[in-house]
Write an enzyme that holds these catalytic residues in place. Structure first.
Site, PDB file in Angstrom:
ATOM      1  N   SER A 171       0.878  -1.027   0.146  1.00  0.00           N
ATOM      2  CA  SER A 171       0.045   0.118  -0.032  1.00  0.00           C
ATOM      3  C   SER A 171       0.831   1.282   0.094  1.00  0.00           C
ATOM      4  O   SER A 171       2.101   1.244   0.432  1.00  0.00           O
ATOM      5  CB  SER A 171      -1.042   0.288   1.183  1.00  0.00           C
ATOM      6  OG  SER A 171      -1.475  -1.212   1.276  1.00  0.00           O
TER       7      SER A 171
HETATM    8  C1  SAM Z   1      -3.685  -4.128  -0.306  1.00  0.00           C
HETATM    9  S1  SAM Z   1      -2.927  -5.490   0.096  1.00  0.00           S
HETATM   10  C2  SAM Z   1      -2.325  -5.597   1.850  1.00  0.00           C
HETATM   11  C3  SAM Z   1      -0.878  -4.884   2.093  1.00  0.00           C
HETATM   12  C4  SAM Z   1      -0.143  -5.344   3.023  1.00  0.00           C
HETATM   13  N1  SAM Z   1      -0.801  -4.993   4.375  1.00  0.00           N
HETATM   14  C5  SAM Z   1       1.229  -4.965   3.047  1.00  0.00           C
HETATM   15  O1  SAM Z   1       1.726  -4.420   3.816  1.00  0.00           O
HETATM   16  O2  SAM Z   1       1.805  -5.258   1.978  1.00  0.00           O
HETATM   17  C6  SAM Z   1      -4.503  -6.619   0.604  1.00  0.00           C
HETATM   18  C7  SAM Z   1      -4.228  -8.142   0.798  1.00  0.00           C
HETATM   19  O3  SAM Z   1      -5.293  -8.626   1.150  1.00  0.00           O
HETATM   20  C8  SAM Z   1      -5.414  -9.934   1.023  1.00  0.00           C
HETATM   21  N2  SAM Z   1      -6.719 -10.482   1.254  1.00  0.00           N
HETATM   22  C9  SAM Z   1      -7.804 -10.333   0.200  1.00  0.00           C
HETATM   23  N3  SAM Z   1      -9.004 -10.796   0.857  1.00  0.00           N
HETATM   24  C10 SAM Z   1      -8.483 -11.330   2.278  1.00  0.00           C
HETATM   25  C11 SAM Z   1      -9.134 -12.080   3.112  1.00  0.00           C
HETATM   26  N4  SAM Z   1     -10.626 -12.574   2.999  1.00  0.00           N
HETATM   27  N5  SAM Z   1      -8.671 -12.816   4.140  1.00  0.00           N
HETATM   28  C12 SAM Z   1      -7.433 -12.225   4.189  1.00  0.00           C
HETATM   29  N6  SAM Z   1      -6.621 -11.326   3.336  1.00  0.00           N
HETATM   30  C13 SAM Z   1      -7.190 -10.991   2.206  1.00  0.00           C
HETATM   31  C14 SAM Z   1      -4.952  -9.936  -0.426  1.00  0.00           C
HETATM   32  O4  SAM Z   1      -4.579 -11.278  -0.622  1.00  0.00           O
HETATM   33  C15 SAM Z   1      -4.067  -8.902  -0.240  1.00  0.00           C
HETATM   34  O5  SAM Z   1      -2.681  -9.479  -0.133  1.00  0.00           O
END
Ligand code: SAM
Length: 393
Positions: free
Chosen positions: A101
């Site tokens: 992000s």
């Molecule tokens: C914007 S990214 C997160 C960025 C992360 N916090 C970082 O520091 O790099 C969103 C993440 O949420 C995960 N995600 C989506 N749906 C999810 C769910 N139901 N449970 C857990 N993770 C999920 C995606 O696979 C993705 O890796």
């Protein structure tokens, strides 16, 4: 893994955040200096292919100067496409499904989280592990749990965290269920957006604790919602600011392009409207946030006229066959509408827009949400002022 000097390293990023007056808390400044973003961003990232107009994403390796020019800048970096199996032409990607992000947004979220030493935090969406590392640097690894739905991403994050000297608990699973085995938490921070807020996040937070998430609807960009958990197991709070994020996997909007959901050859009812579709052109417009809250499942694409007239057509659809189109002509008073299908999508939009006008054209920061085990209520200004029930769906 040392950063080349011209990438500036974490100090460059901290300098950018400081210049913009965003680094008020010295503890977060120390964390941003200590955690090197380049250790967490994978060897291949994804960037829009400037040579094509189809918006598809091109793989960029660590040996490409762009990789290093980007990694310590204040930008979001696409780190996975199409859930790990690129689905575009010639190995290109269609949709970003994980990202590192934008650091200034992460910092705003960490500040709003109000997490201080001694607190336990649950992060939803581990992604690269960079944010989990920032939390671990500030609170200690033992106090951070992070859930990632994608096993390959979780494994990458675990390895990168370990090599950077951090060991938060990374759980592979559906973050909508939280991580009950490690609860309770003082703070829950979702880094993927939700429209329906999982009650598990409230249930696993101590009374007085906070749940922070990008919240909204697929029709508009999301807003950062901060809920305070009460002793009776409910949680309530307001939208703080705009915060565009990808959705939780199971809450994604219909994908595959609008033409998949709009049969432009089908018979449509033609009418006219005095509601200016110009209010709905931009993803971040306040009207759009309100309309999206009142019209469930609404999606939109805007197609500008090719003749440079400034005119455009808004195509609205819900993914189940209903669609509407409205022609936007700048400066006009009346606009042509076509509608097809079981739902009269433009009629719903018009009613929602009328409510928004009568309510004083509220911006997203006037909206709030109360979550109980049974329900989620969206309100305007105060919890005892719920918005009208959804108009269709
Ligand atoms: C914007 S990214 C997160 C960025 C992360 N916090 C970082 O520091 O790099 C969103 C993440 O949420 C995960 N995600 C989506 N749906 C999810 C769910 N139901 N449970 C857990 N993770 C999920 C995606 O696979 C993705 O890796």
């Amino acid at each position: 893994m040392t950063a080349p000097r011209d990438s500036g390293g974490p100090a460059a990023l901290v300098g950018l955040l400081r210049e913009r007056g965003l680094l008020g808390d010295p503890a977060w400044e120390r964390a941003f200096l200590r955690v090197e973003r380049h250790r967490f961003v994978p060897d291949v990232i994804w960037a829009v292919d400037a040579d094509r107009s189809d918006g598809q994403l091109l793989a960029v390796g660590r040996d490409d100067p762009y990789w290093w020019q980007t990694v310590h800048q204040d930008v979001a970096i696409a780190t996975q496409v199409d859930d790990g199996s690129p689905a575009g032409h010639g190995g290109r990607g269609r949709y970003v499904t994980s990202s590192a992000s934008q650091p200034s947004l992460m910092l705003a979220m960490l500040d709003s989280l109000d997490a201080t030493e001694g607190m336990r935090v649950l992060e939803i969406g581990t992604g690269t592990g960079y944010n989990a590392a920032l939390l671990a640097a500030r609170l200690g690894s033992a106090r951070v749990v992070s859930v990632e739905i994608d096993a390959a991403l979780a494994e990458h994050a675990r390895r990168r965290l370990a090599s950077a000297g951090f060991a938060p608990t990374v759980v592979v699973g559906d973050g909508a269920e939280g991580a009950p085995e490690h609860a309770p938490y003082d703070r829950v921070l979702a880094t993927a957006a939700a429209g329906d807020i999982p009650y598990a996040w409230v249930a696993q937070t101590r009374p007085g604790g906070l749940v922070l998430l990008p919240w909204g609807n697929p029709y508009s960009s999301t807003g950062l919602l901060r809920l305070r958990v009460a002793a009776d197991g409910t949680a309530s709070g307001r939208v703080l600011t705009r915060a565009g994020f990808m959705w939780l996997r199971q809450q994604r909007a219909p994908t595959g392009g609008w033409r998949r959901y709009v049969d432009t050859g089908a018979a449509a009812d033609v009418s006219a409207t005095a509601v200016d579709p110009g209010d709905l052109l931009h993803l971040a417009s306040p009207a759009r946030f309100a309309v999206g809250a009142l019209v469930p499942g609404l999606c939109q694409v805007v197609l500008p006229a090719a003749d440079g007239s400034g005119e455009s057509t808004l195509w609205l659809y819900d993914g189940s066959g209903a669609w509407a189109s409205v022609d936007h002509v700048p400066g006009a008073d009346i606009f042509t509408v076509e509608q097809h299908g079981r739902r009269r999508l433009w009629d719903e939009v018009e009613r929602a827009h009328r409510w928004w006008r009568r309510s004083g054209r509220p911006d997203r920061e006037r909206f709030g949400v109360t979550v109980t085990p049974e329900s989620q209520t969206v309100w305007l200004d105060e919890p005892d002022h719920p918005i009208p029930a959804p108009l269709g769906g």
